[in-house]
Design an enzyme around this catalytic site. Structure first.
Site, PDB file in Angstrom:
ATOM      1  N   LYS A  38     -22.348 -22.105 -61.489  1.00  0.00           N
ATOM      2  CA  LYS A  38     -22.190 -20.818 -62.189  1.00  0.00           C
ATOM      3  C   LYS A  38     -20.954 -20.870 -63.091  1.00  0.00           C
ATOM      4  O   LYS A  38     -20.085 -21.736 -62.928  1.00  0.00           O
ATOM      5  CB  LYS A  38     -22.044 -19.690 -61.169  1.00  0.00           C
ATOM      6  CG  LYS A  38     -20.793 -19.798 -60.288  1.00  0.00           C
ATOM      7  CD  LYS A  38     -20.777 -18.748 -59.191  1.00  0.00           C
ATOM      8  CE  LYS A  38     -19.553 -18.909 -58.299  1.00  0.00           C
ATOM      9  NZ  LYS A  38     -19.595 -17.992 -57.145  1.00  0.00           N
ATOM     10  N   ARG A 136     -20.241  -7.153 -49.830  1.00  0.00           N
ATOM     11  CA  ARG A 136     -20.422  -7.245 -51.281  1.00  0.00           C
ATOM     12  C   ARG A 136     -21.922  -7.200 -51.522  1.00  0.00           C
ATOM     13  O   ARG A 136     -22.542  -6.182 -51.247  1.00  0.00           O
ATOM     14  CB  ARG A 136     -19.752  -8.533 -51.794  1.00  0.00           C
ATOM     15  CG  ARG A 136     -19.456  -8.532 -53.267  1.00  0.00           C
ATOM     16  CD  ARG A 136     -18.687  -9.774 -53.709  1.00  0.00           C
ATOM     17  NE  ARG A 136     -19.478 -10.998 -53.598  1.00  0.00           N
ATOM     18  CZ  ARG A 136     -19.051 -12.218 -53.957  1.00  0.00           C
ATOM     19  NH1 ARG A 136     -17.826 -12.367 -54.422  1.00  0.00           N
ATOM     20  NH2 ARG A 136     -19.825 -13.268 -53.837  1.00  0.00           N
ATOM     21  N   TYR A 270       7.432 -14.128 -78.250  1.00  0.00           N
ATOM     22  CA  TYR A 270       7.403 -12.660 -78.248  1.00  0.00           C
ATOM     23  C   TYR A 270       8.276 -12.062 -77.150  1.00  0.00           C
ATOM     24  O   TYR A 270       8.218 -12.485 -75.998  1.00  0.00           O
ATOM     25  CB  TYR A 270       5.973 -12.173 -78.016  1.00  0.00           C
ATOM     26  CG  TYR A 270       5.016 -12.470 -79.138  1.00  0.00           C
ATOM     27  CD1 TYR A 270       5.322 -12.157 -80.467  1.00  0.00           C
ATOM     28  CD2 TYR A 270       3.787 -13.052 -78.861  1.00  0.00           C
ATOM     29  CE1 TYR A 270       4.409 -12.426 -81.479  1.00  0.00           C
ATOM     30  CE2 TYR A 270       2.865 -13.320 -79.878  1.00  0.00           C
ATOM     31  CZ  TYR A 270       3.195 -13.001 -81.189  1.00  0.00           C
ATOM     32  OH  TYR A 270       2.290 -13.264 -82.187  1.00  0.00           O
ATOM     33  N   MET A 318      -1.220 -15.790 -77.709  1.00  0.00           N
ATOM     34  CA  MET A 318      -2.674 -15.956 -77.729  1.00  0.00           C
ATOM     35  C   MET A 318      -3.091 -17.405 -77.966  1.00  0.00           C
ATOM     36  O   MET A 318      -4.038 -17.889 -77.352  1.00  0.00           O
ATOM     37  CB  MET A 318      -3.295 -15.058 -78.816  1.00  0.00           C
ATOM     38  CG  MET A 318      -4.819 -15.060 -78.769  1.00  0.00           C
ATOM     39  SD  MET A 318      -5.586 -14.059 -80.049  1.00  0.00           S
ATOM     40  CE  MET A 318      -5.128 -12.409 -79.550  1.00  0.00           C
TER      41      MET A 318
HETATM   42  C1  LIG Z   1     -19.385 -18.929 -56.000  1.00  0.00           C
HETATM   43  C2  LIG Z   1     -20.220 -18.938 -54.793  1.00  0.00           C
HETATM   44  C3  LIG Z   1     -20.281 -20.071 -53.956  1.00  0.00           C
HETATM   45  C4  LIG Z   1     -19.382 -21.271 -54.148  1.00  0.00           C
HETATM   46  O1  LIG Z   1     -18.106 -20.953 -53.661  1.00  0.00           O
HETATM   47  P1  LIG Z   1     -16.957 -22.062 -53.600  1.00  0.00           P
HETATM   48  O2  LIG Z   1     -15.906 -21.452 -52.770  1.00  0.00           O
HETATM   49  O3  LIG Z   1     -16.544 -22.307 -55.005  1.00  0.00           O
HETATM   50  O4  LIG Z   1     -17.580 -23.256 -52.979  1.00  0.00           O
HETATM   51  C5  LIG Z   1     -21.153 -20.058 -52.905  1.00  0.00           C
HETATM   52  N1  LIG Z   1     -21.935 -18.980 -52.664  1.00  0.00           N
HETATM   53  C6  LIG Z   1     -21.877 -17.873 -53.416  1.00  0.00           C
HETATM   54  C7  LIG Z   1     -22.725 -16.712 -53.089  1.00  0.00           C
HETATM   55  C8  LIG Z   1     -21.011 -17.800 -54.492  1.00  0.00           C
HETATM   56  O5  LIG Z   1     -20.957 -16.690 -55.228  1.00  0.00           O
END
Ligand SMILES: *Cc1c(COP(=O)(O)O)cnc(C)c1O
Length: 378
Positions: A38, A136, A270, A318
């Site tokens: 992801k 969550r 800055y 930036m």
């Molecule tokens: C991002 C994610 C993972 C991977 O987590 P890591 O700690 O990076 O291994 C696994 N499961 C879900 C649901 C996630 O959102």
């Protein structure tokens, strides 16, 4: 890209990705491994990293959004791909047609999957997500019987196949945290209930990177590893990458853009939060918060330039920041290593996380689209 970019670039060592996948598979010998790609593989590039992970034996790929998963398919990547962050009206039918595993956390999602299956003329592969305590996404224990019952009925009617039952930890990066045992118990119970009701999942899974590294009883059939695939330690308490047998895959490099001598008492960047104490040499590093350098690390972020680790002088802007070299000298065009594996004296993503009061996940993931990725060992 043939030529190495000069301003700032992220070098991605795909051999490190492969080595990390192999190391993680050794840590979870009874389980398959899902490489989580992801957020563009945590900033490392989803397509090349997915391919490298598959080459090293990752049998599953995971993404948050369906769009990310569909992009893998569009690139010709085969094999099981799961995505878990769905909204009403999302690309449900495209996901069914692309044979993606769809996470289902509630009744509305099951309805979308069934409708998409009808439209696509084939079963939707669904994975039921249990909220075992993260609070969550996922289905609460109190709502589990309804969701499981409806999913089993949908399987009987031929619209879905329950391919997985899964959950996610809240505190796996804090070994011994009391929530871990509670979540494992809840997962066992919710799984047992679903199986009693007739669910026959191909994979049951709850472990992320920290649980893969520290909690063998959480491995089940599949471990979902993100950050560890890229060689970064999920938490300082678990040890450094090296201590965990992992190799950071990303090295963020820049070329010094300007070096100049300035007199004592000269404000830098800055807000003038850094003022030179004596006559000194300043080096300009052409990377800023638009590239993912955290502004919160102003005055603190480390960078290896001219053979020494130095700190950001004043504010990160930036597009650029400054380091104060003192009496040392470097030349325009010299290499500055913002972070990397640490094997050559350079800072690590963990060092930047400390400097910016955040986690290493955010440091690598936030490296921006303006930063070219240069692949090694592809
Ligand atoms: C991002 C994610 C993972 C991977 O987590 P890591 O700690 O990076 O291994 C696994 N499961 C879900 C649901 C996630 O959102």
């Amino acid at each position: 890209m043939n030529e190495t970019p000069t301003r700032v670039y992220a070098e991605i060592d795909l051999d490190a990705v492969r080595a990390n996948v192999r190391a993680l598979r050794e840590r979870a010998p009874g389980a398959e491994l899902m490489a989580v790609v992801k957020a563009d593989a945590y900033g490392h590039g989803a397509i090349p990293c997915a391919r490298a992970a598959q080459e090293a034996g990752a049998t599953w790929l995971g993404t948050a959004t369906p769009e990310e998963a569909l992009a893998l398919r569009a690139a010709g990547i085969e094999g099981p791909v799961m995505c878990w962050l769905w909204t009403p009206g999302g690309p449900w039918q495209a996901a069914v047609e692309a044979d993606l595993d769809i996470s289902v956390s509630g009744m509305w999602a099951l309805d979308e999957a069934r409708k998409a299956a009808h439209a696509a003329g084939r079963r939707a592969r669904i994975q039921l997500k249990a909220d075992t305590g993260l609070g969550r996404n996922g289905c609460q224990p109190a709502d589990w019987a309804e969701l499981v019952g409806a999913a089993v009925a949908a399987e009987a009617e031929g619209t879905v196949k329950i391919t997985g039952i899964w959950s996610h930890f809240a505190c796996a990066d804090e070994p011994g945290h009391p929530s871990i045992a509670l979540q494992l118990t809840a997962f066992r119970d919710m799984l047992a209930y679903a199986e009693k009701e007739g669910a026959r999942p191909e994979v049951r899974h709850i472990a992320n990177s920290p649980a893969t590294l520290t909690l063998p009883e959480s491995h089940y059939d599949l471990v979902r590893c993100g950050l560890a695939v890229y060689g970064v330690s999920p938490a300082p308490e678990l040890g450094t990458s090296q201590e965990l047998g992992l190799r950071p895959a990303m090295t963020l490099k820049a070329s010094v853009a300007l070096v100049k001598a300035v007199p004592p008492g000269h404000g830098v960047s800055y807000g003038h939060h850094h003022v030179t104490e004596a006559e000194t040499n300043l080096a300009l590093i052409p990377a800023g918060y638009a590239d993912g350098i955290p502004r919160h690390a102003s005055g603190r972020g480390p960078v290896l330039v001219g053979g020494k680790v130095r700190r950001v002088a004043g504010r990160v802007a930036m597009d650029q920041f400054v380091v104060d070299l003192g009496s040392d000298l470097v030349r325009a065009g010299d290499e500055a290593v913002i972070f990397g594996s640490g094997e050559h004296g350079e800072p690590t993503a963990e060092d930047w996380a400390r400097a910016a009061d955040t986690i290493a996940y955010e440091i690598v993931t936030r490296i921006g689209v303006r930063v070219p990725r240069v692949y090694r060992n592809g």
